[in-house]
Design a protein around this motif. Sequence first.
Motif, PDB file in Angstrom:
ATOM      1  N   ARG A   9      62.003 -10.293 -35.392  1.00 42.93           N
ATOM      2  CA  ARG A   9      62.358  -9.762 -36.705  1.00 42.93           C
ATOM      3  C   ARG A   9      63.733  -9.097 -36.694  1.00 42.93           C
ATOM      4  N   ASN A  11      67.397  -9.042 -35.566  1.00 39.08           N
ATOM      5  CA  ASN A  11      68.378 -10.035 -35.117  1.00 39.08           C
ATOM      6  C   ASN A  11      67.849 -11.463 -35.198  1.00 39.08           C
ATOM      7  N   ALA A  12      67.031 -11.760 -36.201  1.00 31.48           N
ATOM      8  CA  ALA A  12      66.413 -13.080 -36.320  1.00 31.48           C
ATOM      9  C   ALA A  12      67.456 -14.192 -36.438  1.00 31.48           C
ATOM     10  N   ARG A  13      68.495 -13.962 -37.190  1.00 28.18           N
ATOM     11  CA  ARG A  13      69.525 -15.001 -37.353  1.00 28.18           C
ATOM     12  C   ARG A  13      70.260 -15.258 -36.042  1.00 28.18           C
ATOM     13  N   LEU A  14      70.505 -14.194 -35.292  1.00 34.75           N
ATOM     14  CA  LEU A  14      71.188 -14.344 -34.013  1.00 34.75           C
ATOM     15  C   LEU A  14      70.316 -15.122 -33.019  1.00 34.75           C
ATOM     16  N   GLU A  16      67.970 -17.274 -33.801  1.00 40.03           N
ATOM     17  CA  GLU A  16      67.940 -18.660 -34.266  1.00 40.03           C
ATOM     18  C   GLU A  16      69.223 -19.389 -33.862  1.00 40.03           C
ATOM     19  N   LYS A  17      70.354 -18.716 -33.975  1.00 41.17           N
ATOM     20  CA  LYS A  17      71.633 -19.331 -33.608  1.00 41.17           C
ATOM     21  C   LYS A  17      71.704 -19.600 -32.104  1.00 41.17           C
ATOM     22  N   THR A  20      69.360 -22.547 -31.246  1.00 41.93           N
ATOM     23  CA  THR A  20      69.946 -23.790 -31.752  1.00 41.93           C
ATOM     24  C   THR A  20      71.147 -24.223 -30.916  1.00 41.93           C
ATOM     25  N   TYR A  76      62.037 -23.097 -36.187  1.00 43.32           N
ATOM     26  CA  TYR A  76      63.294 -22.803 -36.879  1.00 43.32           C
ATOM     27  C   TYR A  76      63.807 -24.030 -37.633  1.00 43.32           C
ATOM     28  N   GLY A  79      61.507 -24.531 -40.580  1.00 43.49           N
ATOM     29  CA  GLY A  79      61.389 -23.367 -41.449  1.00 43.49           C
ATOM     30  C   GLY A  79      59.958 -22.907 -41.633  1.00 43.49           C
TER      31      GLY A  79
END
Length: 184
Positions: A9, A11-14, A16-17, A20, A76, A79
């Motif tokens: 939860r 830094n979720a975007r970090l 995911e990046k 990926t 991810y 989604g």
Amino acid sequence: MEALKWRFRNNARLVEKIVTCIALGQKSKSDLHHLFNDMHKLSVIMNRLKRCNILSYDACSRYSLTQYGRWLLICYTLGIRPVQLAILALLYNNYHRSIAGNLGWIVPVIRREVERLSVEHRVYDGEYAWKQAKALCAIGWCRRYGRDGIILEDATYEMLKQWHDDIYALYRHLRSADCYEVCV
């Protein structure tokens, strides 16, 4: 399954990046360091991912995704939540075995199987898992079969086929702690 429950939860975007980037082939520390501004934050998150068995690190200073990491990448990419991926693994297995066995119909996954899955792994409660199965129906990836069953849609099966080995590995992982008899 505990590693999949942790949704990152903060830094979720970090996260995911990072997952990926590693999946796309940027696997060394230097490849990842030039993508992010805060090196300390990146190092902390990378260490946490290693402790949670999402990433592995070899002697050549290269990162790779573990099986849990590949499952998280699928979450991810699509989604969806990890519990929904576990439900899709059950549905995918039934659909695939029905097609491979030349059955005239698709074997549904019933509510009790979904609820039992979450209770035996002690990750989610049964009612939450069933709500997530109904959410998959709401987005059109599966459909209700009777009152307490669901089956996979044809288009969803075709979409999931690209991750056949990972989806089937998740199914085997889920069934390894299950008291059901596994038919091969």
